[in-house]
Design a protein around this motif. Structure first.
Motif, PDB file in Angstrom:
ATOM      1  N   CYS A  82     -67.486  29.971 -61.335  1.00 43.73           N
ATOM      2  CA  CYS A  82     -66.955  29.733 -62.678  1.00 43.73           C
ATOM      3  C   CYS A  82     -65.431  29.778 -62.760  1.00 43.73           C
ATOM      4  CB  CYS A  82     -67.545  30.722 -63.679  1.00 43.73           C
ATOM      5  SG  CYS A  82     -67.268  30.206 -65.383  1.00 43.73           S
ATOM      6  N   PRO A  83     -64.767  28.682 -62.347  1.00 43.80           N
ATOM      7  CA  PRO A  83     -63.297  28.666 -62.361  1.00 43.80           C
ATOM      8  C   PRO A  83     -62.645  29.067 -63.690  1.00 43.80           C
ATOM      9  CG  PRO A  83     -64.148  26.763 -61.189  1.00 43.80           C
ATOM     10  CD  PRO A  83     -65.348  27.448 -61.769  1.00 43.80           C
ATOM     11  N   PRO A  84     -63.173  28.670 -64.882  1.00 41.67           N
ATOM     12  CA  PRO A  84     -62.492  29.142 -66.108  1.00 41.67           C
ATOM     13  C   PRO A  84     -62.920  30.545 -66.532  1.00 41.67           C
ATOM     14  CG  PRO A  84     -63.995  27.274 -66.575  1.00 41.67           C
ATOM     15  CD  PRO A  84     -64.273  27.723 -65.197  1.00 41.67           C
ATOM     16  N   GLY A  85     -63.911  31.136 -65.845  1.00 37.25           N
ATOM     17  CA  GLY A  85     -64.512  32.406 -66.284  1.00 37.25           C
ATOM     18  C   GLY A  85     -63.542  33.567 -66.459  1.00 37.25           C
ATOM     19  N   PRO A  86     -62.599  33.792 -65.511  1.00 37.11           N
ATOM     20  CA  PRO A  86     -61.689  34.939 -65.668  1.00 37.11           C
ATOM     21  C   PRO A  86     -60.808  34.808 -66.919  1.00 37.11           C
ATOM     22  CG  PRO A  86     -61.647  34.137 -63.401  1.00 37.11           C
ATOM     23  CD  PRO A  86     -62.436  33.133 -64.201  1.00 37.11           C
ATOM     24  N   ASP A 134     -56.959  53.592 -77.860  1.00 41.13           N
ATOM     25  CA  ASP A 134     -56.047  52.526 -78.275  1.00 41.13           C
ATOM     26  C   ASP A 134     -54.697  52.755 -77.581  1.00 41.13           C
ATOM     27  OD1 ASP A 134     -54.853  50.433 -79.520  1.00 41.13           O
ATOM     28  OD2 ASP A 134     -54.855  51.295 -81.530  1.00 41.13           O
ATOM     29  N   GLY A 135     -54.135  51.711 -77.009  1.00 46.19           N
ATOM     30  CA  GLY A 135     -52.848  51.842 -76.307  1.00 46.19           C
ATOM     31  C   GLY A 135     -53.006  51.794 -74.795  1.00 46.19           C
ATOM     32  N   GLY A 136     -54.238  51.666 -74.299  1.00 46.32           N
ATOM     33  CA  GLY A 136     -54.470  51.655 -72.850  1.00 46.32           C
ATOM     34  C   GLY A 136     -54.130  50.308 -72.219  1.00 46.32           C
ATOM     35  N   LEU A 137     -53.946  50.343 -70.893  1.00 46.44           N
ATOM     36  CA  LEU A 137     -53.684  49.102 -70.146  1.00 46.44           C
ATOM     37  C   LEU A 137     -54.991  48.632 -69.490  1.00 46.44           C
ATOM     38  CD1 LEU A 137     -51.751  46.981 -68.821  1.00 46.44           C
ATOM     39  CD2 LEU A 137     -51.524  48.593 -66.902  1.00 46.44           C
ATOM     40  N   VAL A 138     -55.373  47.399 -69.800  1.00 48.64           N
ATOM     41  CA  VAL A 138     -56.532  46.771 -69.161  1.00 48.64           C
ATOM     42  C   VAL A 138     -55.997  45.754 -68.165  1.00 48.64           C
ATOM     43  CG1 VAL A 138     -58.634  45.410 -69.525  1.00 48.64           C
ATOM     44  CG2 VAL A 138     -57.867  47.019 -71.301  1.00 48.64           C
ATOM     45  N   VAL A 139     -56.535  45.763 -66.932  1.00 47.85           N
ATOM     46  CA  VAL A 139     -56.091  44.795 -65.928  1.00 47.85           C
ATOM     47  C   VAL A 139     -57.302  44.007 -65.415  1.00 47.85           C
ATOM     48  CG1 VAL A 139     -54.919  44.433 -63.718  1.00 47.85           C
ATOM     49  CG2 VAL A 139     -54.190  46.307 -65.215  1.00 47.85           C
ATOM     50  N   ILE A 140     -57.147  42.685 -65.362  1.00 48.02           N
ATOM     51  CA  ILE A 140     -58.150  41.821 -64.725  1.00 48.02           C
ATOM     52  C   ILE A 140     -57.496  41.234 -63.488  1.00 48.02           C
ATOM     53  CG2 ILE A 140     -59.493  39.678 -64.931  1.00 48.02           C
ATOM     54  CD1 ILE A 140     -59.606  40.089 -67.944  1.00 48.02           C
ATOM     55  N   SER A 141     -58.193  41.297 -62.325  1.00 50.08           N
ATOM     56  CA  SER A 141     -57.643  40.571 -61.177  1.00 50.08           C
ATOM     57  C   SER A 141     -58.536  39.374 -60.886  1.00 50.08           C
ATOM     58  CB  SER A 141     -57.483  41.481 -59.963  1.00 50.08           C
ATOM     59  OG  SER A 141     -58.629  41.505 -59.196  1.00 50.08           O
ATOM     60  N   ALA A 142     -57.914  38.197 -60.792  1.00 45.55           N
ATOM     61  CA  ALA A 142     -58.648  36.942 -60.562  1.00 45.55           C
ATOM     62  C   ALA A 142     -58.431  36.496 -59.117  1.00 45.55           C
ATOM     63  CB  ALA A 142     -58.153  35.869 -61.533  1.00 45.55           C
ATOM     64  N   PRO A 143     -59.514  36.021 -58.453  1.00 50.98           N
ATOM     65  CA  PRO A 143     -59.411  35.687 -57.022  1.00 50.98           C
ATOM     66  C   PRO A 143     -58.845  34.293 -56.761  1.00 50.98           C
ATOM     67  CG  PRO A 143     -61.649  35.285 -57.770  1.00 50.98           C
ATOM     68  CD  PRO A 143     -60.874  35.768 -58.986  1.00 50.98           C
ATOM     69  N   ALA A 144     -58.573  34.038 -55.484  1.00 48.47           N
ATOM     70  CA  ALA A 144     -58.200  32.683 -55.045  1.00 48.47           C
ATOM     71  C   ALA A 144     -59.447  31.798 -55.086  1.00 48.47           C
ATOM     72  CB  ALA A 144     -57.637  32.752 -53.633  1.00 48.47           C
ATOM     73  N   ASN A 145     -59.249  30.479 -55.083  1.00 48.20           N
ATOM     74  CA  ASN A 145     -60.389  29.540 -55.029  1.00 48.20           C
ATOM     75  C   ASN A 145     -61.015  29.575 -53.634  1.00 48.20           C
ATOM     76  OD1 ASN A 145     -59.974  28.568 -57.664  1.00 48.20           O
ATOM     77  ND2 ASN A 145     -58.300  27.254 -56.944  1.00 48.20           N
ATOM     78  N   PRO A 146     -62.302  29.221 -53.475  1.00 45.95           N
ATOM     79  CA  PRO A 146     -63.257  28.904 -54.527  1.00 45.95           C
ATOM     80  C   PRO A 146     -64.008  30.157 -54.972  1.00 45.95           C
ATOM     81  CG  PRO A 146     -64.216  28.381 -52.391  1.00 45.95           C
ATOM     82  CD  PRO A 146     -62.865  28.965 -52.113  1.00 45.95           C
ATOM     83  N   PHE A 147     -64.466  30.146 -56.216  1.00 46.79           N
ATOM     84  CA  PHE A 147     -65.272  31.260 -56.720  1.00 46.79           C
ATOM     85  C   PHE A 147     -66.133  30.757 -57.865  1.00 46.79           C
ATOM     86  CE2 PHE A 147     -61.360  31.125 -59.119  1.00 46.79           C
ATOM     87  CZ  PHE A 147     -61.706  31.465 -60.419  1.00 46.79           C
TER      88      PHE A 147
END
Ligand SMILES: Cc1cc2nc3c(=O)[nH]c(=O)nc-3n(C[C@H](O)[C@H](O)[C@H](O)COP(=O)(O)OP(=O)(O)OC[C@H]3O[C@@H](n4cnc5c(N)ncnc54)[C@H](O)[C@@H]3O)c2cc1C
Length: 424
Positions: A191-195, A176-189
């Protein structure tokens, strides 16, 4: 055994350059015009069944590498511990029961002039028309530092299966207290709403299980699908927990280091406890081998028949295709599959396919009981699939919570319906 001329032909005998004659094994197919479909996902399995439905005389062969299909829609729920991976998995029993020949093999090569697909075990699968539905492949190396071994440290989880479970286990193991990072790509990819659905459900997991943690979404774009709906839900449900960083504010990830789980942007570095890198993508590899992918890595198609603009006789559907305004979604893949099946059946008998109208709806869960959606209708226009003016739209921005809860129920119903239709 004496090999007669007839037996030679059955074996698909070819002459080699040295004039020696070697038998090339050929997959046994039914009688009638042969349509081969590569890829048994939402597009391919649906198209194979559609072809048999439209014209049972067509001998349909489905080439699929995996004995079980693992669906991506709702896999964000698996990552967030809301459901099990087994709820995402489907077999090909019912597809085969429609009289479709199933080759459980990877298609590894193409003989385009000879109109045959070559399987990993060397067998050839001849076709009169070919439908490619291979989904996506990751563009390894397009994001510096992100290669196949790095995906074991920083999972993409953009093809459902082991990667989905890996990301879930990493979140479960994090203090608990950790940093989670998601990186989302440029289009196209894919499932656009997926990230953004994924960010929402991971935020829900953190809020309920590890509330001192933080989630950062680093984005290579300034805008995204259903943005206003997502952002107002985030402000309501996950204030102070989820932060979205757009391109213009330093969100674009320029390189990663798997060993230290570091994501580098133009504006600085972020060291994550758990990093989900959603990398740049392209059409599945077989599309390149068939010569139907252009320099973008995706496949230009005719919007009426889904026939490749680069190779006649080969059709491309689903995520691999450049479908204009249609997003890369399972709903769209299924819609394209039915249109393509009807067009291929007509083309085989010399007919002219009519101009189609296609639809898409994408539900996203912002929390288990909070759903939002976007819908669209598409028709050919200037050689592309374009939005039909005045159609489609998103959930109302001021809807009461009861409507959001109802959309979450509709989302589940959609998943049951589409998987039932394609695999049931
Ligand atoms: C996290 C996430 C959430 C999503 N949520 C939704 C959602 O809520 N709604 C929605 O509509 N869409 C959603 N999507 C998008 C959806 O999963 C894809 O758009 C859809 O799977 C595309 O279908 P497809 O048939 O083109 O590809 P796939 O479903 O990936 O199928 C491709 C198949 O081809 C096979 N294959 C590939 N190459 C070969 C080869 N050479 N030989 C043999 N077989 C081969 C693969 O094994 C695979 O089974 C989501 C995606 C992700 C990643």
């Amino acid at each position: 055994m004496k090999i007669t001329r007839r037996r030679f032909l059955e074996l698909g005998v070819v002459a080699t350059a040295s004039a020696a004659v070697l038998p090339v094994p050929t997959l046994a197919q039914g009688a009638g015009p042969r349509v081969v479909v590569v890829g048994g996902g939402f597009a391919g399995a649906s198209c194979a069944r559609g072809l048999r439905h439209v014209d049972p005389r067509i001998a349909v062969t489905l080439i699929e590498a995996s004995p079980t299909f693992t669906a991506c829609p709702f896999s964000n729920g698996v990552i967030a511990g809301l459901r099990e991976l087994s709820a995402q998995q489907f077999t090909y029993e019912h597809v085969a029961a429609d009289g479709i020949t199933i080759a459980r093999q990877l298609a590894t090569a193409m003989d385009v002039p000879g109109k045959a697909v070559v399987l990993l075990d060397g067998r050839r699968v001849p076709y009169d028309r070919l439908v490619l539905a291979p989904g996506i492949d990751i563009r390894w190396g397009a994001l510096p530092g992100y290669d196949e071994p790095t995906a074991a440290q920083m999972p993409h989880a953009w093809k459902a299966g082991e990667q989905t479970l890996l990301l879930r286990r990493q979140l479960e193991a994090m203090d608990d207290g950790g940093l989670v990072v998601i990186s989302a790509p440029a289009n196209p990819f894919r499932c656009p709403p997926g990230p953004y659905e994924r960010a929402s459900l991971i935020a829900h997991y953190l809020k309920t299980k590890k509330p001192k943690s933080k989630l950062l979404v680093l984005d290579a774009k300034d805008t995204f699908s259903k943005q206003r709906l997502f952002q107002s839900a985030w402000a309501e449900l996950y204030p102070g927990l989820l932060e979205w960083v757009p391109l213009s504010k330093g969100g674009n990830v320029t390189s990663v280091d798997g060993a230290t789980r570091t994501l580098v942007t133009d504006f600085g570095k972020h060291q994550a406890k758990v990093a989900n890198v959603i990398p740049p993508q392209k059409a599945g590899r077989i599309a390149e081998l068939a010569g139907v992918a252009d320099r973008s890595g995706w496949c230009p198609i005719d919007p009426v028949t889904f026939e490749s603009k680069l190779q006649p006789g080969i059709h491309v559907i689903g995520d691999a295709a450049i479908a204009g305004a249609m997003p890369k979604s399972a709903f769209a893949a299924n819609s394209q599959a039915k249109t393509c099946a009807a067009a291929v059946a007509l083309l085989l008998t010399g007919g002219t396919p009519p101009t189609p109208k296609l639809i898409n709806t994408c539900y996203s869960l912002v929390a288990p009981d909070y759903g939002i959606s976007v819908a669209g209708v598409y028709a050919p226009s200037n050689g592309q699939l374009a939005d039909v003016p005045g159609s489609g739209g998103v959930s109302p921005s001021d809807a009461p919570r009861a409507s959001r809860a109802a959309e979450a129920v509709l989302a589940e119903a959609w998943f049951r319906t589409i998987t039932g239709e394609v695999f049931g």
